[in-house]
Design a protein around this motif. Structure first.
Motif, mmCIF file in Angstrom:
data_model
loop_
_atom_site.group_PDB
_atom_site.id
_atom_site.type_symbol
_atom_site.label_atom_id
_atom_site.label_comp_id
_atom_site.label_asym_id
_atom_site.label_seq_id
_atom_site.Cartn_x
_atom_site.Cartn_y
_atom_site.Cartn_z
ATOM 1 N N GLN A 15 88.355 53.545 -12.584
ATOM 2 C CA GLN A 15 87.033 54.095 -12.324
ATOM 3 C C GLN A 15 87.114 54.847 -10.999
ATOM 4 O O GLN A 15 87.797 54.410 -10.066
ATOM 5 C CB GLN A 15 85.995 52.983 -12.259
ATOM 6 N N LYS B 94 83.498 65.419 -12.697
ATOM 7 C CA LYS B 94 82.891 64.225 -13.305
ATOM 8 C C LYS B 94 83.043 64.257 -14.826
ATOM 9 O O LYS B 94 83.396 63.239 -15.443
ATOM 10 C CB LYS B 94 81.416 64.141 -12.925
ATOM 11 N N GLU B 95 82.813 65.413 -15.425
ATOM 12 C CA GLU B 95 82.959 65.543 -16.873
ATOM 13 C C GLU B 95 84.407 65.302 -17.302
ATOM 14 O O GLU B 95 84.671 64.662 -18.328
ATOM 15 C CB GLU B 95 82.496 66.924 -17.322
ATOM 16 N N GLU C 192 85.132 61.526 -17.019
ATOM 17 C CA GLU C 192 84.459 60.764 -18.065
ATOM 18 C C GLU C 192 85.032 61.069 -19.450
ATOM 19 O O GLU C 192 84.974 60.215 -20.345
ATOM 20 C CB GLU C 192 82.961 61.028 -18.007
ATOM 21 N N THR D 286 86.356 56.825 -18.783
ATOM 22 C CA THR D 286 86.003 55.950 -17.679
ATOM 23 C C THR D 286 84.807 56.530 -16.928
ATOM 24 O O THR D 286 84.248 57.550 -17.316
ATOM 25 C CB THR D 286 87.205 55.753 -16.733
ATOM 26 N N GLU D 287 84.403 55.870 -15.843
ATOM 27 C CA GLU D 287 83.216 56.274 -15.104
ATOM 28 C C GLU D 287 83.576 57.059 -13.849
ATOM 29 O O GLU D 287 84.630 56.839 -13.249
ATOM 30 C CB GLU D 287 82.396 55.043 -14.701
ATOM 31 N N CYS D 288 82.646 57.940 -13.448
ATOM 32 C CA CYS D 288 82.842 58.731 -12.230
ATOM 33 C C CYS D 288 81.544 58.759 -11.435
ATOM 34 O O CYS D 288 80.476 59.088 -11.961
ATOM 35 C CB CYS D 288 83.271 60.156 -12.573
#
Length: 285
Positions: A67, A83-84, A87, A91-93
């Protein structure tokens, strides 16, 4: 993948520069790079993670299962694109906007990361700025302060804030530069900060060895990132990196795997070391 792409003459009028304005855009990750869970369950905080090397590190970390929180200054479009990409790896950003010259912001960025993900395992101090000048007499006190505040003082701020959250086996990775070893006649203040980062890395590694927190660095050579057109004129941009033994600039995708190595257990016996993805320049250090 062919990394020898044609770089066209271009400039940008402000730093740290925008990746979406570059022609061609840098290669973030090669299609053949296969993650193998090297960073599963890990949380990483990356400064300057919106573009260039930082973006590539974020995407590689994500492909390895981490993450990711990225710190950026004002490059909203680039940050959202990163971010895209993160993700898309499943996973998360977390995006954190602010000025790393501000110690309070650095502390808050660490707090926000831990509040979001519950922990912090890898700190990547990557953000930097550079301003070429023909003479040392042309370097103003304001520029000197800005460069040192961004490039090295921020690392002290982030490490101080992160340490209470780091455990044995966790990692700090600092981005230095080939200029720390060979110098740069036009980038006196920048190369001085990069030399300081090498010493900081070596000294901090000894300081934290008893805690089993590893501290290493990566010293890229000429890499095609937004900082380049934001620093140099069109003529210098077209010639960028052609002086290396490999005869070309590197891509962020050729640097980020060094960060993966230093962040994961593969480098468990590495601390106080510097890796050199620089196109074949042989250096002392």
């Amino acid at each position: 993948m062919n990394n020898d792409i044609e770089i066209k003459g271009q400039t940008q009028d402000q730093q740290p520069g925008l990746e979406n304005k570059m022609n061609p855009e840098p290669i973030v990750i090669r299609d053949s790079y296969e993650g193998s869970g090297k960073l599963d369950g890990k949380v990483a905080l990356i400064t300057g993670g919106d573009s260039g090397i930082g973006r590539s590190v974020a995407v590689h970390f994500a492909r390895e299962g981490a993450q990711v929180a990225i710190v950026f200054l004002n490059e909203d479009e680039d940050a959202l694109a990163t971010k895209e990409m993160v993700e898309a790896e499943g996973t998360e950003c977390l995006l954190i906007q602010g000025n790393i010259q501000d110690e309070h912001f650095c502390r808050e960025a660490v707090v926000e990361t831990v509040e979001k993900f519950g922990k912090l395992n890898v700190l990547v101090n990557n953000a930097a700025e550079q301003h070429p000048r023909e003479s040392i007499r042309d370097i103003s006190t304001e520029q000197l302060t800005e460069t040192f505040s961004t490039n090295i003082f921020s690392m002290f701020h982030f490490v101080k804030a992160a340490l209470p959250h780091l455990q044995a086996g966790d990692s700090i990775i600092n981005t230095t530069s080939v200029t720390a070893y060979r110098g740069s006649e036009e980038l006196l203040d920048y190369s001085s900060t990069k030399g300081a980062i090498v010493s900081f890395t070596r000294s901090l590694s000894g300081n934290l060895a008893e805690k089993q927190i590893r501290v290493n660095a990566v010293a890229p050579g000429p890499i095609w990132t937004p900082l380049i057109p934001a620093t140099f004129d069109e003529e210098k941009v077209e010639k960028f990196g052609k002086y290396t033994p490999l005869g070309r600039p590197g891509q962020p995708s050729e640097v980020a795997p060094s960060f993966v190595f230093l962040a994961c257990e593969d480098s468990s016996y590495f601390t106080g070391q510097v890796l050199h993805p620089n196109g074949g320049q042989v250096l002392n250090g």
